[in-house]
Write a protein that holds these residues in place. Sequence first.
Motif, PDB file in Angstrom:
ATOM      1  N   GLU A   1       0.816  -1.219   0.000  1.00  0.00           N
ATOM      2  CA  GLU A   1       0.000   0.000   0.000  1.00  0.00           C
ATOM      3  C   GLU A   1       0.846   1.265   0.000  1.00  0.00           C
ATOM      4  N   GLN A   2       2.143   1.139   0.152  1.00  0.00           N
ATOM      5  CA  GLN A   2       3.057   2.288   0.143  1.00  0.00           C
ATOM      6  C   GLN A   2       3.650   2.542  -1.239  1.00  0.00           C
ATOM      7  N   ARG A   3       3.202   1.816  -2.243  1.00  0.00           N
ATOM      8  CA  ARG A   3       3.775   1.927  -3.586  1.00  0.00           C
ATOM      9  C   ARG A   3       3.723   3.364  -4.119  1.00  0.00           C
TER      10      ARG A   3
END
Length: 129
Positions: free
Chosen positions: A85-87
């Motif tokens: 989710e930090q992409r």
Amino acid sequence: MTDYVIPQVQAVERTPGIRTGGGHGTWHGYLIGYISAAFLTTAAFILAANDWMTPASVVAAVSVLAVAQMLIHLIFFLHINTAPEQRTNILALATTMLIILIVVVGSLWIMSHLHHNMMPMDMLMKMQR
């Protein structure tokens, strides 16, 4: 009247400073980040203020401490990690670093060429007389 049931929250084991889901980091993570950042800042000031190493070694050591402090801030305060989710955040950080690199290298390149192509000051002073 309806009775409301408050759901029980399960305790999740967390790595200090690493966010695994919603919310922010833990106080423990923030404390570790703060102490680490303060230590790295103090070490950089001590190295710069003393003559224990050669000037080139001081520059290299302070640069390494600066990169380490940047990583501390990214991990413990901005909560950037390698989770899927930090992409978007990682891509934004990489793009920002690329733009900063282009601006810094381009500025240094322009200044070196300007310095090379400028007339020496003594010749300039002779022409003004």
